[in-house]
Enzyme design. Structure first.
Site, PDB file in Angstrom:
ATOM      1  CE1 TYR A  82      -0.656   7.320  -6.905  1.00  0.00           C
ATOM      2  CE2 TYR A  82      -2.570   7.687  -8.302  1.00  0.00           C
ATOM      3  CZ  TYR A  82      -1.977   7.050  -7.225  1.00  0.00           C
ATOM      4  OH  TYR A  82      -2.702   6.147  -6.489  1.00  0.00           O
ATOM      5  CB  SER A 133      -1.142   8.008  -2.402  1.00  0.00           C
ATOM      6  OG  SER A 133      -1.143   8.739  -1.191  1.00  0.00           O
ATOM      7  CB  THR A 170      -4.901   3.956  -8.625  1.00  0.00           C
ATOM      8  OG1 THR A 170      -5.759   5.105  -8.689  1.00  0.00           O
ATOM      9  CG2 THR A 170      -3.757   4.166  -9.604  1.00  0.00           C
ATOM     10  CG  LEU A 188      -1.732  -1.266   1.492  1.00  0.00           C
ATOM     11  CD1 LEU A 188      -2.666  -1.061   2.681  1.00  0.00           C
ATOM     12  CD2 LEU A 188      -2.524  -1.677   0.257  1.00  0.00           C
ATOM     13  CD  GLU A 202      -6.619   9.731 -10.660  1.00  0.00           C
ATOM     14  OE1 GLU A 202      -6.106  10.230 -11.674  1.00  0.00           O
ATOM     15  OE2 GLU A 202      -7.574  10.253 -10.065  1.00  0.00           O
ATOM     16  CE  LYS A 256      -0.325   3.449  -6.573  1.00  0.00           C
ATOM     17  NZ  LYS A 256      -0.287   2.298  -5.657  1.00  0.00           N
TER      18      LYS A 256
END
Length: 340
Positions: A147, A82, A123, A78, A125, A151
């Protein structure tokens, strides 16, 4: 007794996942970065029940030691930089943590305990400029920020290690999930904290960016259950975790003020838009173009049907309850702060 290792343990999801695993009888280990001041964050209330290991996602040697110490049966990654907005300011460190850091951790597991089961926090995103509505596991990705690009690397390297080395490695493509433990830099918590301060007379208004952005919002405590369920299956796979409901930032603002007993109406549109409190005509929200992203993600809406069917997962906390919980918690926190 199973052993679980959680990176990003002090964050929102790390705290809810820690609580879940402790309830299930796990021995929980959490990664922490060495700081000048020890900060347990959202797991301060659990610090006597978690075994903390100092390590860093950019240091593979420290990750190897963490796997050796924890002897984890399940590893939940995790850890991340972020915050999407920050990724434009720090694209290289975002890539180091969110992309290469995943590879470092997978290599550590493969070296020390390849039979361990691995969860990667992917994610929504990654869908970015969406190619399909709603988004599901087979929807093409189109990331729109440093980001989400980082990811996406983490997502694909997880799949690659699963297929290359036969590792039990899963990715959860989680859509926006919030809670009372969300950091104030995120728009949802920024809104509920501001609503509490406006309600209690400690702040006049709040400035926000794109009010038309649409997101699929759920509660973190529901979503960590899906993480755990993924690692209990017979075979590894990737899953979208979402509510199949989308709302605008404007909707979130309206729900937050309503939860505080301050219904609002909207006046104007675009950069001049403001939210006006109905009772007094007082402006409580202003739109500031400074908070618009260089490349916006306009609409996210996830289809969780695969997770619901294969995992037996279902969200339990509604959008209105999520917002209400966050507002009530911030009212309590701000009241305590003002009373000092």
């Amino acid at each position: 007794m199973k052993h679980a290792l959680i990176t990003g343990v002090t964050g929102q999801d790390g705290s809810y996942l820690s609580e879940l695993l402790l309830e299930k009888g796990y021995e929980v280990y959490g990664l922490m970065r060495r700081k000048s001041v020890v900060d347990y964050g959202n797991v301060n209330h659990l610090r006597d029940r978690i075994h903390f290991i100092y390590a860093d996602m950019t240091d593979v040697v420290s990750l190897i030691k963490a796997i050796q110490i924890s002897q984890a049966d399940e590893v939940y990654n995790l850890a991340a930089q972020s915050f999407v907005a920050t990724s434009w300011d720090t694209p290289l460190s975002t890539a180091d943590i969110d992309a290469l850091g995943v590879t470092n951790l997978l290599e550590a597991i493969r070296t020390v305990k390849p039979e361990a089961r691995f969860y990667q926090a992917s994610t929504s995103e990654m869908f970015g400029l969406v190619q399909e509505i709603p988004q599901k596991e087979t929807t093409p990705f189109y990331p729109r920020s440093p980001y989400s690009v980082a990811k996406l690397y983490g997502h694909w390297i997880t799949k690659n290690y699963r297929e290359s080395y036969g590792m039990f490695a899963c990715s959860g493509i989680l859509f926006n999930h919030e809670s009372e433990r969300r950091g104030k830099e995120f728009v949802t918590r920024k809104i509920t904290d501001a609503v509490a301060r406006i309600k209690l007379g400690a702040q006049a208004c709040v400035e926000l960016g794109n009010m038309d952005a649409k997101r699929d919002w759920g509660h973190s405590s529901d979503y960590v259950k899906a993480m755990w369920l993924m690692l209990q299956q017979d075979a590894p796979d990737d899953f979208v975790v979402a509510t199949n409901e989308t709302r605008t930032v404007r909707d979130f603002v309206r729900a937050a003020f309503a939860a505080a007993g301050m219904p609002v109406e909207y006046r104007g549109s675009g950069p001049e838009e403001t939210a006006v409190e109905t009772a007094t005509g007082k402006t409580v929200v202003k739109v500031n173009p400074q908070f618009f992203r260089p490349a916006e993600v306009e609409l996210l809406l996830g289809d969780p049907s695969k997770a619901e069917a294969a995992l037996g997962w279902k969200r339990e906390i509604s959008f209105d309850e999520l917002v209400s919980r966050m507002v009530k918690n911030d009212l309590r926190l701000v009241a305590a702060e003002l009373a000092q």
